[in-house]
Design an enzyme around this catalytic site. Structure first.
Site, PDB file in Angstrom:
ATOM      1  N   LYS A  91    -121.600 119.094-117.907  1.00  0.00           N
ATOM      2  CA  LYS A  91    -122.714 118.411-118.583  1.00  0.00           C
ATOM      3  C   LYS A  91    -122.787 118.795-120.060  1.00  0.00           C
ATOM      4  CE  LYS A  91    -124.404 116.285-115.001  1.00  0.00           C
ATOM      5  NZ  LYS A  91    -124.248 114.860-114.805  1.00  0.00           N
ATOM      6  N   LYS A 150    -109.686 106.936-104.120  1.00  0.00           N
ATOM      7  CA  LYS A 150    -110.936 106.777-103.377  1.00  0.00           C
ATOM      8  C   LYS A 150    -111.871 105.742-103.992  1.00  0.00           C
ATOM      9  CE  LYS A 150    -113.248 110.538-103.076  1.00  0.00           C
ATOM     10  NZ  LYS A 150    -114.021 111.732-102.763  1.00  0.00           N
ATOM     11  N   LYS A 171    -118.107 105.061-107.619  1.00  0.00           N
ATOM     12  CA  LYS A 171    -118.715 104.255-108.671  1.00  0.00           C
ATOM     13  C   LYS A 171    -118.273 104.715-110.059  1.00  0.00           C
ATOM     14  CE  LYS A 171    -122.996 106.682-109.401  1.00  0.00           C
ATOM     15  NZ  LYS A 171    -124.362 106.675-109.752  1.00  0.00           N
TER      16      LYS A 171
END
Ligand code: TRP
Length: 331
Positions: free
Chosen positions: A111, A194, A197
């Site tokens: 982050k 895979k 999103k």
């Protein structure tokens, strides 16, 4: 009976990969364990959603998990922020969570790199809140993916540290759990791996997608120029589409297209058309239930209330004992 806890991100609609993976895990676990499944809306505040987005996302996620088979009678299905006891345990655990170890968390470092303009204390202490989510029910099993391993290790660290500080064995150790070996893998439509999103909207088919959107996404899936030799091995892009077909189509359909491929007679247009129609059929009942549940405000309210009651009863017991252990005693 062992207790299971899992937090569900409050952003993000369910796609087929979630449905055949994590959700089937949950549906099975709710039969076998004392399960607490919650929508992690406190956690989502690290990204500063607007009130309307926050509310809309929580509702959407609740609707989709109910439609996909979570049973509020079997599992305790609740919204994290409806159980403020968890915020109190978070406060207590924060007193024994150290800056160094929090800064070393991979998710925190990611982050810091990806959003340097919003490195807030909630992000830093995200693993402490997650530990509180789990420890508050004294859970031992946590159905999460590989990316959450480090968070679970931290939850064990914080629980053990509390135990050592107060010289007891109050919190048991939680471990990641999955029936993974028996679960099918769902590849994405971009041929690269895979379904997910983060790979972009077109890579995933969502449970809430309408029929036309599913058709469009499947027809746009990546293929190649076709087989040139009989019985040749399928390249990954093609194998992925066959893997999807194995999940949603009948065995006869699968065999039919497998034979066409092996004879070099396959037409990818027909193949994808069939795949799309079977995908639409396989997901139709869930799409219907999503629409039903979405419009049934009274039912949703009842589900949320029941979840809150069950979760709070258990969480309040823990908080009472923890306060006692720490030394918050009535005069
Ligand atoms: N961190 C988890 C995720 O990103 C969500 C989560 C929050 C969670 N609290 C939890 C998962 C407690 C399991 C247990 O997916």
């Amino acid at each position: 009976m062992e207790t299971v806890v899992s937090g569900i991100r409050s952003t993000g609609k369910l796609h087929l990969g979630n449905y055949y993976g994590a959700v089937q895990n949950f549906v099975r676990m709710q039969q076998e364990y004392n399960c607490f499944f919650f929508i992690a809306d406190y956690h989502s505040l690290t990204t500063h959603p607007t009130p309307d987005n926050l509310h809309g996302n929580v509702k959407q996620v609740l609707v989709e998990y109910l439609a996909a088979g979570l049973d509020p009678e079997k599992a305790t299905l609740y919204i994290q922020s409806e159980v403020p006891e968890v915020a109190e345990l978070y406060l207590f655990l924060n007193m024994n969570a150290y800056l160094g170890e929090l800064e070393r968390s991979t998710s925190f470092k990611d982050k810091v790199r990806s959003q340097p303009e919003n490195v807030n204390a909630g992000l830093l202490t995200y693993p402490v809140l997650m530990a509180a989510d789990i420890l508050i029910y004294k859970a031992t099993k946590v159905p999460v993916g590989k990316d959450q391993e480090q968070h679970l290790e931290m939850a064990r660290t914080f629980g053990n540290r509390f135990n050592r500080l107060y010289q007891n064995d109050y919190f048991p150790e939680p471990y990641a759990f999955s029936y993974a070996k028996q679960l099918v893998k769902i590849p994405g439509l971009d041929g690269k791996g895979k379904m997910g999103k983060s790979e972009g909207e077109a890579n995933a088919v969502y449970l809430a997608d309408d029929v036309e959107t599913i058709r469009k996404k499947v027809m746009r899936a990546v293929t190649d120029s076709g087989p040139s030799q009989a019985n040749q091995e399928k390249p990954e892009v093609i194998q992925n589409l066959f893997d999807l077909m194995k999940v949603v189509s009948s065995p006869d359909t699968y065999t039919h297209f497998d034979e066409l491929y092996n004879n070099c007679q396959i037409r990818y247009g027909d193949f994808k058309k069939q795949l799309a129609e079977d995908m639409i059929l396989a997901t139709a009942p869930i799409r219907e239930r999503i629409q039903e549940i979405e419009s049934d405000t009274a039912y949703l309210k009842k589900v949320a209330q029941l979840g809150t009651e069950k979760a709070r009863a258990s969480a309040a017991r823990t908080i009472k004992e923890v306060r006692e252990i720490i030394g918050f005693r009535s005069l």
